[in-house]
Design an enzyme around this catalytic site. Structure first.
Site, PDB file in Angstrom:
ATOM      1  NE  ARG A 148      -2.074  -1.572   3.477  1.00 15.54           N
ATOM      2  CZ  ARG A 148      -2.329  -2.779   3.984  1.00 15.54           C
ATOM      3  NH1 ARG A 148      -3.364  -3.473   3.565  1.00 15.54           N
ATOM      4  NH2 ARG A 148      -1.549  -3.285   4.911  1.00 15.54           N
ATOM      5  CB  ILE A 149       3.416   2.449   2.418  1.00 18.00           C
ATOM      6  CG1 ILE A 149       2.427   2.561   3.590  1.00 18.00           C
ATOM      7  CG2 ILE A 149       4.455   3.557   2.482  1.00 18.00           C
ATOM      8  CD1 ILE A 149       3.045   2.345   4.967  1.00 18.00           C
ATOM      9  NE  ARG A 198       8.069  -0.634  12.937  1.00 17.09           N
ATOM     10  CZ  ARG A 198       7.128   0.250  12.606  1.00 17.09           C
ATOM     11  NH1 ARG A 198       7.427   1.281  11.840  1.00 17.09           N
ATOM     12  NH2 ARG A 198       5.895   0.092  13.039  1.00 17.09           N
ATOM     13  CD  GLU A 218      12.076   4.643  15.900  1.00 20.39           C
ATOM     14  OE1 GLU A 218      12.194   4.241  14.725  1.00 20.39           O
ATOM     15  OE2 GLU A 218      10.974   4.878  16.442  1.00 20.39           O
ATOM     16  CG  HIS A 257       8.641   6.146  14.203  1.00 23.07           C
ATOM     17  ND1 HIS A 257       8.939   4.885  14.648  1.00 23.07           N
ATOM     18  CD2 HIS A 257       7.645   5.976  13.289  1.00 23.07           C
ATOM     19  CE1 HIS A 257       8.167   3.997  14.031  1.00 23.07           C
ATOM     20  NE2 HIS A 257       7.367   4.633  13.201  1.00 23.07           N
TER      21      HIS A 257
END
Lengths: 317, 341
Positions: A158-159, A236, A265, A283
């Site tokens: 999708r992305i 990620r 993170e 993020h």
């Protein structure tokens, strides 16, 4: 779902928290407490927690799942679920949901925004003006055109597709790598990431993180992308060999990078902060008021569906 | 004889045509020009303009003398005006090539009446300016530069997530000026799900976007205003208090045109008072001076008049300028002629 005991693992969204408090029996986890206090909390509430709401980075590991014998569902406030122990959930019959679709546009927008920011050096140019250098030293350097650059996308889900559609408007030829080739008339398939990187000016990580894709951006891929290449990571931190990436950027073996995610993170390597050929984002791929609201509604909708025995909106497990 | 061999090309062939150079050019451009033309470089001479032009004219026996410069390469911006006085001082000129897209500094009517052809930069800068406008817009709405500062200052572990930005999809973008730059901006923003409308002097028949004859109506119907028009008497301060008020709170201004297109004092006040939400600015009224109030704001992104300038556009420009000059000197049509309207 007033009787549903929901454990909110950490603060993530004011609207979500407010709705959970209003519609369920909300328990807020002592996320920042020392391990023994966290364990004590879980023991104390084990009997009442039937649902966990968690974020993409926190996930839900085996230890947490095992500490909650009445757990029925883990609802992720993210599209990524790499930090959820899916195997343990399957064993226990625990459902897992995520928030795909609603954040696709925002993440794709940021990916392209980062690519332009890196090539056109927008944050650096802004810093130059704010530091008074435009007056003192004259014009900023020439930057690099974005239009027409060859864009390689790892993962045309999708992305990835949303990114492809956007960069096409800039005349960028699109290539991709993923496990299975599909028939896209306008996009060129490459069977390996190295080959994709070798023919790309901008390489975008847009796949999910799993065993096959961990550190998919290896030293070899970084070398293939090269001194003129730019890496954009909105996937990620685990997708990239971060120490190799940092070294390549510092040594000029890689031209630049736009990074929204990192291995640990919210820690960002000092060596990256020292570079001016990178753009660093905390993020925030889905970080708009509109999208976080939509994500919260997906989480709430999944919990409602679960409680009323209806099909989950966006099940992973 | 000595003079003939001095002016002959390297191969001993035809002499290189004479060219007046009134633009600062980088080393690559300079070398490319000197390989093809006999360059009289204004910025390398100490003479003021009238003396420079007089010397060039005097070097020729007649206006038809091969030593007489028949073409000039001039920069835009207005430091040099190709007007009646200029053309009088360089009577052998038959072609003006400018490195700018705009031709405000060239008297097109005078050129036409003297049979002087004019060529401009065409659309050489358009894609880069459009890309920069889109980059600024994403940056303002998604806080890219401000968040990059936040991370570099070590605030992510300390203060947690950065405040939320605003989604591009569904935003109504009003473009002021739908020329080659405005059209490219429109095409790009549509791919992000923005709804594009525009204002210009007259509607463009081929444009699939909603047209607003009044810029204030455009502003009232927009979440974002992108200024992409040329600077003229009609467009000076086209974004003023009224347009900013119509745009309203939540509104964003992106300016990649000229500082003069926006009432800078009103813009600064609107930002300070929160009457609009943010701005992405590449141009200012009095460059390189940037209002100090803007320098302290996190909801603005500031770049120093660089939207057009990439290594690629400079290379494209060099190729286009030389292409125009070679076309002229070989009697072929100019590549990017500018006609007197």
């Amino acid at each position: 779902m007033e009787s549903l005991g929901v454990l909110l693992l950490h603060p993530m969204d004011a609207y979500l928290e407010q709705e959970l408090a209003r519609r369920c029996r909300l328990l807020r986890f002592c996320w920042d407490a020392p391990p023994d206090r966290r364990d004590a909390f879980l023991r104390a509430h084990a009997g009442s927690v039937r649902a966990v709401v968690t974020g993409g980075v926190a996930g839900a590991g085996a230890a947490l799942i095992d500490a909650l014998p009445r757990l029925e569902i883990v609802a992720c406030f993210s599209v990524g679920f790499d930090r959820v122990d899916l195997a343990r959930c399957r064993e226990r019959g625990v459902r897992v949901t995520n928030t795909p679709g609603v954040l696709t546009d925002d993440v794709a927008d940021l990916a392209v925004g980062l690519a332009i920011a890196v090539l056109r050096r927008i944050p650096q140019a802004d810093g130059y003006v704010r530091a008074g250098q435009w007056k003192a030293k004259g014009d900023f350097t020439l930057t690099t055109r974005f239009s027409g650059k060859r864009v390689g996308i790892i993962g045309l889900g999708r992305i990835g597709l949303a990114i492809a559609r956007r960069v096409e408007a800039f005349g960028c030829p699109v290539s991709y790598y993923q496990r299975t080739k599909r028939d896209y008339p306008n996009y060129t398939f490459f069977p390996t990431v190295v080959e994709l990187a070798a023919t790309s000016d901008v390489l975008v990580v847009a796949c999910s993180l799993n065993e096959q894709s961990r550190r998919i951006v290896s030293r070899e891929v970084i070398d293939a992308l090269g001194p003129g290449g730019v890496l954009v990571n909105i996937g990620r931190g685990g997708h990239v060999d971060e120490p190799e990436l940092v070294a390549a950027l510092a040594e000029g073996r890689l031209g630049g990078a736009g990074l929204d995610v990192f291995e640990d993170e919210p820690e960002v390597p000092e060596a990256l902060v020292a570079l001016d050929n990178v753009v660093l984002a905390p993020h925030m791929g889905s970080g708009t008021r509109e999208t976080r609201r939509a994500m919260a509604d997906v989480v709430l909708g999944n919990l409602e569906a679960h409680v009323s025995g209806k099909p989950l909106l966006t099940p992973v497990v | 004889m000595a003079m003939a061999s001095a002016v002959a090309g390297a191969a001993g062939g035809k002499p290189k045509p004479a060219l007046l150079l009134l633009s600062r050019v980088d080393a690559a451009f300079s070398a490319a020009l000197r390989a093809r033309f006999r360059v009289r470089d204004f910025y390398a001479s100490a003479a003021p303009l009238p003396a420079f032009l007089a010397a060039a004219a005097a070097a020729a026996a007649t206006a038809e003398d091969p030593q007489a410069p028949r073409a000039v390469l001039v920069a835009g911006g207005g430091a040099i005006l190709v007007d009646e006085a200029f053309l009088d001082a360089a009577p052998s000129l038959r072609c003006v090539v400018t490195t700018s897209a705009g031709v405000d500094h060239v008297d097109l009517a005078e050129c036409k009446s003297r049979g002087v052809a004019v060529a401009g930069a065409g659309t050489v800068y358009s894609a880069d300016v459009a890309d920069h406008a889109v980059g600024l817009l994403i940056d303002v709405l998604r806080r890219v530069t401000a968040a990059d500062r936040y991370v570099r200052q070590g605030l992510w572990p300390v203060r947690g997530d950065y405040p939320l930005g605003s989604k591009l999809g569904g935003k109504r973008v009003g473009i002021i000026g739908l020329g080659s730059i405005g059209s490219l901006i429109a095409k790009r923003l549509e791919a992000f799900g923005c709804v594009v409308s525009y204002h210009s002097r007259s509607p463009k028949a081929s444009a699939p976007y909603r047209y607003f004859p009044d810029v204030h109506d455009l502003a009232a119907d927009s979440d974002v205003l992108v200024v992409a028009c040329a600077l003229s008497d009609a467009t000076r301060r086209i974004v003023g208090r009224r347009a900013l008020d119509a745009l309203g709170t939540g509104g964003v201004v992106v300016n990649v045109a000229r500082g003069g297109n926006v009432d800078e004092r009103e813009l600064v006040a609107a930002l300070q008072e929160g009457r609009i939400a943010g701005a992405g600015l590449d141009v200012f009224e009095d460059e390189p001076h940037v209002p100090p109030e803007l320098m302290a704001m996190d909801n603005v992104v500031l770049t120093g008049h660089e939207a057009a300038f990439t290594e690629d556009s400079i290379a494209d420009l060099r190729e286009l300028m030389i292409g125009n000059l070679e076309a002229f000197f070989t009697g072929k049509p100019l590549l990017t002629p500018v006609l007197h309207p």
